[in-house]
Design a protein around this motif. Sequence first.
Motif, mmCIF file in Angstrom:
data_model
loop_
_atom_site.group_PDB
_atom_site.id
_atom_site.type_symbol
_atom_site.label_atom_id
_atom_site.label_comp_id
_atom_site.label_asym_id
_atom_site.label_seq_id
_atom_site.Cartn_x
_atom_site.Cartn_y
_atom_site.Cartn_z
ATOM 1 N N LEU A 33 28.688 5.405 -31.392
ATOM 2 C CA LEU A 33 28.271 6.756 -31.787
ATOM 3 C C LEU A 33 26.843 7.046 -31.344
ATOM 4 C CD1 LEU A 33 29.949 7.266 -35.277
ATOM 5 C CD2 LEU A 33 30.761 7.878 -33.001
ATOM 6 N N ASP A 34 26.357 6.242 -30.434
ATOM 7 C CA ASP A 34 25.074 6.444 -29.768
ATOM 8 C C ASP A 34 24.983 5.329 -28.736
ATOM 9 O OD1 ASP A 34 22.416 7.162 -29.069
ATOM 10 O OD2 ASP A 34 22.014 7.820 -31.111
ATOM 11 N N LEU A 35 23.871 5.225 -28.044
ATOM 12 C CA LEU A 35 23.720 4.117 -27.090
ATOM 13 C C LEU A 35 23.785 2.768 -27.810
ATOM 14 C CD1 LEU A 35 22.991 3.322 -24.111
ATOM 15 C CD2 LEU A 35 20.612 3.230 -24.869
ATOM 16 N N SER A 36 23.244 2.743 -29.052
ATOM 17 C CA SER A 36 23.077 1.492 -29.795
ATOM 18 C C SER A 36 24.027 1.434 -30.990
ATOM 19 C CB SER A 36 21.626 1.409 -30.279
ATOM 20 O OG SER A 36 21.212 2.667 -30.781
ATOM 21 N N VAL A 64 20.319 -0.656 -44.004
ATOM 22 C CA VAL A 64 20.649 -0.151 -42.666
ATOM 23 C C VAL A 64 19.778 -0.857 -41.635
ATOM 24 C CG1 VAL A 64 20.642 1.863 -41.147
ATOM 25 C CG2 VAL A 64 21.354 2.110 -43.529
ATOM 26 N N VAL A 65 20.420 -1.472 -40.652
ATOM 27 C CA VAL A 65 19.695 -2.094 -39.549
ATOM 28 C C VAL A 65 19.845 -1.204 -38.317
ATOM 29 C CG1 VAL A 65 19.460 -4.155 -38.107
ATOM 30 C CG2 VAL A 65 20.273 -4.371 -40.476
ATOM 31 N N ASP A 66 18.729 -0.744 -37.769
ATOM 32 C CA ASP A 66 18.684 0.040 -36.529
ATOM 33 C C ASP A 66 19.477 1.350 -36.593
ATOM 34 O OD1 ASP A 66 17.080 -1.925 -35.589
ATOM 35 O OD2 ASP A 66 18.448 -2.637 -34.028
ATOM 36 N N PRO A 67 18.851 2.371 -37.186
ATOM 37 C CA PRO A 67 19.555 3.654 -37.378
ATOM 38 C C PRO A 67 19.638 4.527 -36.122
ATOM 39 C CG PRO A 67 17.367 3.761 -38.336
ATOM 40 C CD PRO A 67 17.511 2.383 -37.802
ATOM 41 N N LEU A 68 20.097 3.993 -35.025
ATOM 42 C CA LEU A 68 20.421 4.760 -33.808
ATOM 43 C C LEU A 68 19.219 5.561 -33.274
ATOM 44 C CD1 LEU A 68 24.028 5.930 -34.825
ATOM 45 C CD2 LEU A 68 23.310 3.814 -33.684
ATOM 46 N N LEU A 69 19.502 6.391 -32.254
ATOM 47 C CA LEU A 69 18.424 7.131 -31.575
ATOM 48 C C LEU A 69 18.193 8.505 -32.197
ATOM 49 C CD1 LEU A 69 16.467 7.661 -29.167
ATOM 50 C CD2 LEU A 69 18.455 8.248 -27.788
ATOM 51 N N SER A 70 19.277 9.141 -32.650
ATOM 52 C CA SER A 70 19.161 10.519 -33.150
ATOM 53 C C SER A 70 19.513 10.596 -34.633
ATOM 54 C CB SER A 70 20.124 11.449 -32.416
ATOM 55 O OG SER A 70 19.770 11.594 -31.086
ATOM 56 N N VAL A 87 29.187 -15.870 -37.315
ATOM 57 C CA VAL A 87 29.284 -14.685 -36.455
ATOM 58 C C VAL A 87 27.877 -14.307 -35.982
ATOM 59 C CG1 VAL A 87 29.161 -13.047 -38.414
ATOM 60 C CG2 VAL A 87 30.182 -12.318 -36.242
ATOM 61 N N VAL A 88 27.801 -13.890 -34.716
ATOM 62 C CA VAL A 88 26.545 -13.341 -34.193
ATOM 63 C C VAL A 88 26.822 -11.908 -33.756
ATOM 64 C CG1 VAL A 88 26.929 -14.336 -31.872
ATOM 65 C CG2 VAL A 88 24.650 -13.606 -32.533
ATOM 66 N N PHE A 89 25.938 -11.000 -34.213
ATOM 67 C CA PHE A 89 26.076 -9.602 -33.796
ATOM 68 C C PHE A 89 24.735 -9.112 -33.271
ATOM 69 C CE2 PHE A 89 24.879 -9.530 -38.290
ATOM 70 C CZ PHE A 89 23.902 -8.560 -38.341
ATOM 71 N N ALA A 90 24.763 -7.982 -32.572
ATOM 72 C CA ALA A 90 23.541 -7.446 -31.975
ATOM 73 C C ALA A 90 23.531 -5.936 -32.130
ATOM 74 C CB ALA A 90 23.456 -7.835 -30.501
ATOM 75 N N SER A 91 22.470 -5.314 -31.649
ATOM 76 C CA SER A 91 22.335 -3.871 -31.807
ATOM 77 C C SER A 91 22.928 -3.096 -30.637
ATOM 78 C CB SER A 91 20.874 -3.513 -32.026
ATOM 79 O OG SER A 91 20.459 -4.045 -33.269
ATOM 80 N N ASP A 99 15.968 3.795 -29.508
ATOM 81 C CA ASP A 99 17.393 3.810 -29.889
ATOM 82 C C ASP A 99 17.651 2.914 -31.099
ATOM 83 O OD1 ASP A 99 16.763 1.784 -27.958
ATOM 84 O OD2 ASP A 99 18.891 1.362 -27.680
ATOM 85 N N HIS A 100 16.590 2.337 -31.677
ATOM 86 C CA HIS A 100 16.736 1.482 -32.856
ATOM 87 C C HIS A 100 15.968 2.002 -34.072
ATOM 88 C CE1 HIS A 100 18.951 -1.310 -30.363
ATOM 89 N NE2 HIS A 100 18.139 -0.861 -29.427
ATOM 90 N N PHE A 101 15.297 3.145 -33.897
ATOM 91 C CA PHE A 101 14.628 3.727 -35.072
ATOM 92 C C PHE A 101 14.705 5.261 -35.118
ATOM 93 C CE2 PHE A 101 11.111 3.368 -31.918
ATOM 94 C CZ PHE A 101 10.668 4.669 -31.901
ATOM 95 N N GLY A 102 14.984 5.904 -33.983
ATOM 96 C CA GLY A 102 14.851 7.364 -33.891
ATOM 97 C C GLY A 102 15.688 8.151 -34.889
ATOM 98 N N GLY A 103 16.803 7.549 -35.351
ATOM 99 C CA GLY A 103 17.675 8.271 -36.277
ATOM 100 C C GLY A 103 17.361 8.023 -37.736
ATOM 101 N N VAL A 104 16.213 7.381 -38.033
ATOM 102 C CA VAL A 104 15.965 6.891 -39.397
ATOM 103 C C VAL A 104 16.050 7.991 -40.458
ATOM 104 C CG1 VAL A 104 13.438 7.015 -39.221
ATOM 105 C CG2 VAL A 104 14.512 5.396 -40.822
ATOM 106 N N ARG A 105 15.622 9.205 -40.136
ATOM 107 C CA ARG A 105 15.671 10.275 -41.154
ATOM 108 C C ARG A 105 17.101 10.726 -41.455
ATOM 109 N NH1 ARG A 105 11.122 11.524 -43.614
ATOM 110 N NH2 ARG A 105 9.208 11.213 -42.428
ATOM 111 N N GLY A 106 18.041 10.244 -40.678
ATOM 112 C CA GLY A 106 19.441 10.517 -40.986
ATOM 113 C C GLY A 106 19.990 9.601 -42.064
#
Length: 599
Positions: free
Chosen positions: A81-84, A97-103, A294-298, A134-141
């Motif tokens: 739902l975004d690049l990340s 929430v870890v890394d709230p997307l770009l927007s 399990v290993v996951f990434a952004s 792309d890992h903080f820009g959406g934080v206000r959402g």
Amino acid sequence: MADLPFGDRTDFDAADRGFVAALSPAIVKTDGRVVWDSDSYGFLAQECPDTAHPSLWRQGQLCVKQGLYEVTDGIYQVRGLDLSNMTLIEGDSGVIVVDPLLSVECAAAGLRLYRDQRGDRPVTAVIYTHSHADHFGGVRGVTDGSVPILAPAGFMEHAVSENVYAGTAMNRRATYMYGPALPRSPEGQIGTGLGMTTSTGTISLIPPSKDITHTGQEETLDGVRIVFQLTPGTEAPAEMNFLIPGRRALCMAENATHNQHNILTLRGALVRDTRVWARYLTEAIALFADQADVVFASHHWPTWGGQNIVTFLSQQRDMYAYMHDQTLRMMNKGMTGSEIAEAMRMPPALEQAWHTHGYYGSVSHNVKAIYQRYLGWFDGNPAHLWEHPPIEQARRYVECMGGREGVLAFARRYIDDGDLRFAASLLNHAVFADEHDSQARSMLAEVYTRLGHGAENGTWRNFYLAGALELTGDVVPANLDSATSPEMIAALTVEQVFDSLAIRVDGPKAWDERLVIDWRLTDLNQRHRTTLSNGAFIHQADPPPQPADLTLTLTKQQLLGLLTGQPADGIEHEGDMDVLNRLTAVLDDPDPAFAIVTP
Ligand SMILES: [Zn+2]
């Protein structure tokens, strides 16, 4: 390519595993404007056409999957739902929430999708894994900032600094790298390898309330114990991995994803350090691998199973270490960047692992980046020390090859022989010698299109296709302008504000100006002096007492307003206000739509 393991469906199984729900339709809008649309990539469900590299097509099919996925008990990811990716870790009373997307819009849509499935849990904390937007820009959402926000040390400085100095040039080149102007079609944009593309919504930034300063630091958020590993200077200057021991889950931020990453991103940036990157991957394996299932990434999909985790992280590590060491070995035998890039062969065992493929970074441009990091742009050959710039060189080459007719005839021959790389060089000379030569432009566009369609790397494809588009149509200005996000601008330090002003001074215009301005910032309790002399705009904090031409007493908000052209109403001053006009008179504006494939 024929011997790549297309029959191995492990990645598709992993990308589907834990699927809970999709966003339907997968379109995010703001004020009626579309900021995200992954439905537009529906054509990727087809077989790979001959207008795409099968390996990149496959990566697109994996990246386009979207929705909410369960990673492990109490850990979910919103993907596609975004690049990340946005990761959601359930705690005692809510969700981290870890890394709230770009927007903002995409992050809000992702959180809604999660809550629809998992109940209306409040967001109890936020973690930024690193300093890329792309890992903080959406934080206000996802939050108004009233919860703890954790980030690696140095986060704020790096989150904004990348946009201060070269932001306009990077954004313009990013339109080539991500291809927002390209049609989404089997002939056009099919992703970037790291994800489909960047969303185009509102970028926000809330400063972290707590820094992670060292490896081994432990924090408990909403009842969840988290152990951090700081990895500065890897994929980002401020970045960190972390383990959640209670869930046996490891987050690798953007340090280990399902592609070869960029050592130097093609939109332009400071070059990264492969040696340090490999070292931190070794450390992550040693610290965490035996405590994770399990290993996951952004970006991309997780990897499950103890042995798979070790194999995945070790192969990623070996890939970066091998490229670094072999580049240095060949460099010390006298080879140059382009020669090493051509000679570099990755170990067959790594080639067989899909996640080492260059969908985003590439062996070719990463090797040149490693060379650049150690030795810079000059290869030591004096023939390359003082070459003519592109237009001057193009005119001379065209003349030597018997004029444009000769160049185009040669180009046609190389195209017919399949040497598109040299055909591109020839036709680029023809276009730079005469930008109105429409035949040369359309031939070069044809060559770029074919190079794009043959590229395994998503960003190479986009660069070639964007070049072709602009050769036959109009220049498309940047639309990825994080530099103008009000919260990003507000986060600049006063020093960064003056730095960004200094790089706008038109040197020759300012040669004869000499201005001293003192700035008293009441809200920050800071004093600064700026001096314009010899065309250089110099900044000094806490200056010694000395007469200034103008002293302004103002807030940082007023300073930002002044520099973006707002009137000086309500700003206290001593001295001659015309000094300010003389300063703005020598400021130049950057060009967000500068030419790239034409002179
Ligand atoms: Zn990222």
